[in-house]
Design an enzyme around this catalytic site. Structure first.
Site, PDB file in Angstrom:
ATOM      1  N   ASP A  23      50.137  47.604  42.096  1.00  0.00           N
ATOM      2  CA  ASP A  23      49.181  47.772  43.194  1.00  0.00           C
ATOM      3  C   ASP A  23      49.740  48.829  44.146  1.00  0.00           C
ATOM      4  OD1 ASP A  23      47.312  47.562  45.163  1.00  0.00           O
ATOM      5  OD2 ASP A  23      47.675  45.466  45.631  1.00  0.00           O
ATOM      6  N   PHE A  37      40.809  42.225  43.525  1.00  0.00           N
ATOM      7  CA  PHE A  37      41.785  41.217  43.091  1.00  0.00           C
ATOM      8  C   PHE A  37      41.360  40.670  41.731  1.00  0.00           C
ATOM      9  CE2 PHE A  37      43.858  37.123  42.801  1.00  0.00           C
ATOM     10  CZ  PHE A  37      45.153  37.449  43.185  1.00  0.00           C
TER      11      PHE A  37
END
Ligand code: 5GP
Length: 187
Positions: free
Chosen positions: A110, A159
């Site tokens: 990420d 997510f």
């Protein structure tokens, strides 16, 4: 389980399990080529617990190259959903990697914070080389200074869960990768 089993928890299915496995197999073929004849010693795959369990299982079994499998666990200090940016090693390697070729096996990148920390740490141990393979990469990772040689899929900033990735300990055993519906973490 597959996405049909938890479909009401997902806002979108990004990739089905077989598609992920095919892409991991493609990367394995590339890795076989890149490491062919490189060393007398086996390649060391370093998986990052717990998320990389599935990708490690699929990648290692697709490789024709001999490899050892090692694991590290890293945690960030602080609580809740925001990271303090300070990381610590919860579980370290059980072998010396000096002079060895190391391939870090990641589930997802990420911000790249975890990876930067890990790479600096591994490089300080004097390996012959350190490269990175990740199943999934989010857009923020482009700001990360670490070069990621093998990327399965570039995905949106949402997510996601499945293929080893969890939410509150669940969904790791989901064979597909899906975007978790926000209602799951707001209920
Ligand atoms: P980074 O340090 O690159 O910001 O974050 C890497 C770690 O954060 C991953 O190894 C994973 O544990 C977690 N992570 C980042 N994005 C996601 C996501 O979309 N879903 C899940 N389940 N975990 C994520």
């Amino acid at each position: 389980m597959d996405s049909a089993d938890v479909i009401s928890d997902l806002s979108r299915v990004l990739y089905q399990g077989p598609e992920i496995q095919r892409q991991i197999a493609r990367l394995a073929a590339q890795i076989d080529d890149d490491y062919a004849g490189l060393s007398e010693q086996d390649l060391i795959l370093v998986g990052v617990l717990n998320g990389a369990v599935m990708v490690m299982a699929d990648l290692s079994r697709s490789l024709k190259t001999h490899c050892q499998m090692e694991w590290m666990a890293i945690s960030s200090y602080g609580s809740g959903t925001t990271s303090s940016g300070v990381l610590r090693i919860l579980k370290d390697l059980s072998v010396d990697i000096a002079g060895r070729h190391v391939l870090v096996v990641e589930d997802i990148i990420d911000t790249g914070l975890t990876l930067s920390y890990l790479i600096d740490n591994l490089r300080s141990r004097g390996p012959a080389s350190v490269e990175v393979m990740t199943a999934f990469r989010k857009p923020e990772a482009s700001k990360c200074p670490v070069d990621v040689k093998y990327v399965g899929f570039d995905i949106p900033a949402d997510f996601v869960v499945g293929y080893g990735l969890d939410y509150a300990g669940r969904y790791r055993n989901l064979t597909d990768l899906g975007v978790l519906d926000p209602k799951v973490y707001t209920r």
